[in-house]
Design a protein around this motif. Structure first.
Motif, PDB file in Angstrom:
ATOM      1  N   ILE A   1      10.724   1.145  -4.146  1.00 31.56           N
ATOM      2  CA  ILE A   1       9.857   2.148  -4.742  1.00 31.56           C
ATOM      3  C   ILE A   1      10.672   3.022  -5.676  1.00 31.56           C
ATOM      4  O   ILE A   1      11.671   3.591  -5.267  1.00 31.56           O
TER       5      ILE A   1
ATOM      6  N   ASN B   1       3.301  12.152  -4.727  1.00 36.41           N
ATOM      7  CA  ASN B   1       3.922  12.745  -5.916  1.00 36.41           C
ATOM      8  C   ASN B   1       2.914  13.469  -6.794  1.00 36.41           C
ATOM      9  O   ASN B   1       3.191  14.562  -7.292  1.00 36.41           O
ATOM     10  N   SER B   2       1.752  12.879  -7.007  1.00 36.86           N
ATOM     11  CA  SER B   2       0.774  13.485  -7.916  1.00 36.86           C
ATOM     12  C   SER B   2       0.113  14.726  -7.322  1.00 36.86           C
ATOM     13  O   SER B   2      -0.347  15.595  -8.058  1.00 36.86           O
ATOM     14  N   SER B   3       0.081  14.823  -6.006  1.00 35.86           N
ATOM     15  CA  SER B   3      -0.534  15.996  -5.381  1.00 35.86           C
ATOM     16  C   SER B   3       0.449  17.159  -5.231  1.00 35.86           C
ATOM     17  O   SER B   3       0.050  18.238  -4.785  1.00 35.86           O
TER      18      SER B   3
ATOM     19  N   TYR C   1       3.128   2.053  -1.974  1.00 34.31           N
ATOM     20  CA  TYR C   1       3.273   2.519  -3.358  1.00 34.31           C
ATOM     21  C   TYR C   1       2.178   3.527  -3.684  1.00 34.31           C
ATOM     22  O   TYR C   1       2.428   4.543  -4.327  1.00 34.31           O
ATOM     23  N   PHE C   2       0.967   3.259  -3.239  1.00 25.79           N
ATOM     24  CA  PHE C   2      -0.143   4.160  -3.508  1.00 25.79           C
ATOM     25  C   PHE C   2       0.023   5.472  -2.736  1.00 25.79           C
ATOM     26  O   PHE C   2      -0.316   6.537  -3.241  1.00 25.79           O
ATOM     27  N   VAL C   3       0.531   5.396  -1.524  1.00 24.30           N
ATOM     28  CA  VAL C   3       0.792   6.600  -0.742  1.00 24.30           C
ATOM     29  C   VAL C   3       1.820   7.469  -1.460  1.00 24.30           C
ATOM     30  O   VAL C   3       1.648   8.684  -1.585  1.00 24.30           O
ATOM     31  N   ASN C   4       2.895   6.862  -1.967  1.00 27.36           N
ATOM     32  CA  ASN C   4       3.919   7.609  -2.681  1.00 27.36           C
ATOM     33  C   ASN C   4       3.386   8.194  -3.978  1.00 27.36           C
ATOM     34  O   ASN C   4       3.715   9.328  -4.329  1.00 27.36           O
ATOM     35  N   ASP C   5       2.574   7.438  -4.696  1.00 25.28           N
ATOM     36  CA  ASP C   5       1.971   7.968  -5.928  1.00 25.28           C
ATOM     37  C   ASP C   5       1.111   9.190  -5.631  1.00 25.28           C
ATOM     38  O   ASP C   5       1.168  10.190  -6.346  1.00 25.28           O
ATOM     39  N   GLU C   6       0.325   9.117  -4.576  1.00 23.35           N
ATOM     40  CA  GLU C   6      -0.535  10.234  -4.206  1.00 23.35           C
ATOM     41  C   GLU C   6       0.302  11.429  -3.748  1.00 23.35           C
ATOM     42  O   GLU C   6       0.018  12.573  -4.092  1.00 23.35           O
TER      43      GLU C   6
ATOM     44  N   ASN D   1       6.423   7.823   4.680  1.00 20.77           N
ATOM     45  CA  ASN D   1       6.699   6.404   4.463  1.00 20.77           C
ATOM     46  C   ASN D   1       6.864   5.684   5.796  1.00 20.77           C
ATOM     47  O   ASN D   1       6.310   4.605   6.008  1.00 20.77           O
TER      48      ASN D   1
ATOM     49  N   GLY E   1       0.798  -1.218   0.000  1.00 23.58           N
ATOM     50  CA  GLY E   1       0.000   0.000   0.000  1.00 23.58           C
ATOM     51  C   GLY E   1       0.830   1.268   0.000  1.00 23.58           C
ATOM     52  O   GLY E   1       0.351   2.334  -0.378  1.00 23.58           O
TER      53      GLY E   1
END
Length: 83
Positions: free
Chosen positions: A80, A25-27, A18-23, A57, A16
């Motif tokens: 990651i 980065n995208s935000s 990975y999703f936190v890092n994606d969010e 993290n 999970g």
């Protein structure tokens, strides 16, 4: 209903994150932090935004102190991309 899928890929016990890092980065939170706190000296090698990203993290992986990253979470977090 829960779905189970077989995978031959190496799966992290903390998938999970990975999703936190994606969010993160995208935000563009990292850029916001860097803009508000300013630029660190280039010899440090990392920005304030990266410090906060690593604390996120650590927190979301169940760590309690900064040493947990080095001792317990490094193998997983190093998988990651761009982390």
């Amino acid at each position: 209903m829960t779905k189970v899928q077989k995978s031959s890929q190496k799966i992290s016990p903390l998938a999970g994150i990975y999703f936190v890092n994606d969010e993160f980065n995208s935000s563009h939170v990292q850029q916001l932090i860097d803009n508000e706190l300013g630029i660190r000296v280039s010899t440090c090698g990392y920005s304030y935004g990266k410090i906060f990203k690593n604390w996120f993290n650590l927190f979301f992986c169940g760590g309690e102190c900064a040493e947990d990253i080095q001792q317990h979470l490094r193998p997983t977090l190093s998988q990651i991309p761009n982390n």
